[in-house]
Design a protein around this motif. Structure first.
Motif, PDB file in Angstrom:
ATOM      1  N   ILE A 178       0.866  -1.182   0.000  1.00  0.00           N
ATOM      2  CA  ILE A 178       0.000   0.000   0.000  1.00  0.00           C
ATOM      3  C   ILE A 178       0.897   1.224   0.000  1.00  0.00           C
ATOM      4  O   ILE A 178       1.722   1.401   0.900  1.00  0.00           O
ATOM      5  N   SER A 238      -6.644   9.447   2.776  1.00  0.00           N
ATOM      6  CA  SER A 238      -7.189   8.354   1.951  1.00  0.00           C
ATOM      7  C   SER A 238      -7.048   8.597   0.450  1.00  0.00           C
ATOM      8  O   SER A 238      -6.909   7.654  -0.321  1.00  0.00           O
ATOM      9  N   SER A 239      -7.049   9.855   0.022  1.00  0.00           N
ATOM     10  CA  SER A 239      -6.934  10.127  -1.415  1.00  0.00           C
ATOM     11  C   SER A 239      -5.530   9.807  -1.937  1.00  0.00           C
ATOM     12  O   SER A 239      -5.345   9.559  -3.128  1.00  0.00           O
ATOM     13  N   ARG A 241      -3.032   3.981  -2.084  1.00  0.00           N
ATOM     14  CA  ARG A 241      -3.470   3.061  -3.126  1.00  0.00           C
ATOM     15  C   ARG A 241      -2.636   1.789  -3.074  1.00  0.00           C
ATOM     16  O   ARG A 241      -1.536   1.766  -2.527  1.00  0.00           O
ATOM     17  N   LYS A 246      -7.565   3.500   5.291  1.00  0.00           N
ATOM     18  CA  LYS A 246      -8.338   4.687   4.885  1.00  0.00           C
ATOM     19  C   LYS A 246      -9.331   5.095   5.974  1.00  0.00           C
ATOM     20  O   LYS A 246      -9.579   6.286   6.178  1.00  0.00           O
ATOM     21  N   LEU A 268      -5.989  -1.784   2.853  1.00  0.00           N
ATOM     22  CA  LEU A 268      -6.151  -0.402   2.391  1.00  0.00           C
ATOM     23  C   LEU A 268      -7.438   0.201   2.956  1.00  0.00           C
ATOM     24  O   LEU A 268      -7.439   1.350   3.430  1.00  0.00           O
ATOM     25  N   ASN A 278      -6.152  -4.926  -0.570  1.00  0.00           N
ATOM     26  CA  ASN A 278      -7.340  -4.055  -0.610  1.00  0.00           C
ATOM     27  C   ASN A 278      -8.056  -4.004   0.734  1.00  0.00           C
ATOM     28  O   ASN A 278      -8.545  -2.944   1.141  1.00  0.00           O
TER      29      ASN A 278
END
Length: 177
Positions: free
Chosen positions: A92, A163-164, A167, A156, A152, A149
């Motif tokens: 991440i 969070s933006s 990824r 977030k 992640l 994911n």
């Protein structure tokens, strides 16, 4: 003037005999080579006629067993063996920036420390590095995209203001067994 002596007669006879012997050996060699070529051709024709186009290969049981065992023992690319394993996986990315060069390294490390303070399970899994002109901080060693994911989503929720920037990225990971 030619002098005929028993010695001269002997040399002429042996020279002629030697030459005849060489010629005869050469003839025998040529005949032998031609007969071998015909035998090879005849052997191929014989095999084709006898087999009717079917070929049977007989492999001894010991060789067949050996071949099957080695092909079954190959490890897959993502199989983990004891020790440190490097393999393709996911991390991440929580920081990526190339602006304000004088503070980039410290900001990248601070982002990793901030995440580590809330998630101690990532201790030893914070990777801060530069690829000029940018600095990056990546977290974790995830073998599958679904593992990355779900982590992640957890990050977030804990850091909504970041969070933006977060990824999942493909990366070489380290797995210790």
């Amino acid at each position: 003037m030619i002098i005929i002596s028993p010695k001269n007669i002997f040399l002429r006879k042996t020279g002629i005999t030697f030459l005849r012997t060489i010629i005869l050996m050469l003839i025998f060699y040529i005949v032998a080579v031609e007969s071998q070529a015909q035998d090879k051709q005849n052997a191929v024709e014989r095999i084709m006629a006898q087999s009717e186009g079917k070929i049977t290969i007989e492999i001894p049981e010991s060789i067949l067993t050996s071949l099957l065992q080695t092909s079954g023992n190959k490890r897959s690319a993502n199989e983990v063996k004891p020790g440190i394993n490097k393999m393709a996986g996911y991390r991440i990315q929580v920081f990526s920036d190339g602006r304000n060069q004088s503070t980039l390294e410290s900001r990248a490390k601070a982002r990793g420390n901030m995440i580590l303070s809330k998630f101690p399970k990532y201790k030893g899994q914070i990777y801060t590095f530069s690829s000029s002109p940018n600095w990056y901080t990546r977290i974790g060693n995830f073998r599958t995209a679904s593992e990355a994911n779900s982590a992640l989503t957890e990050l977030k929720k804990a850091f909504p203001n970041l969070s933006s920037e977060m990824r999942v990225v493909k990366s070489q990971i380290i797995v210790i067994k």
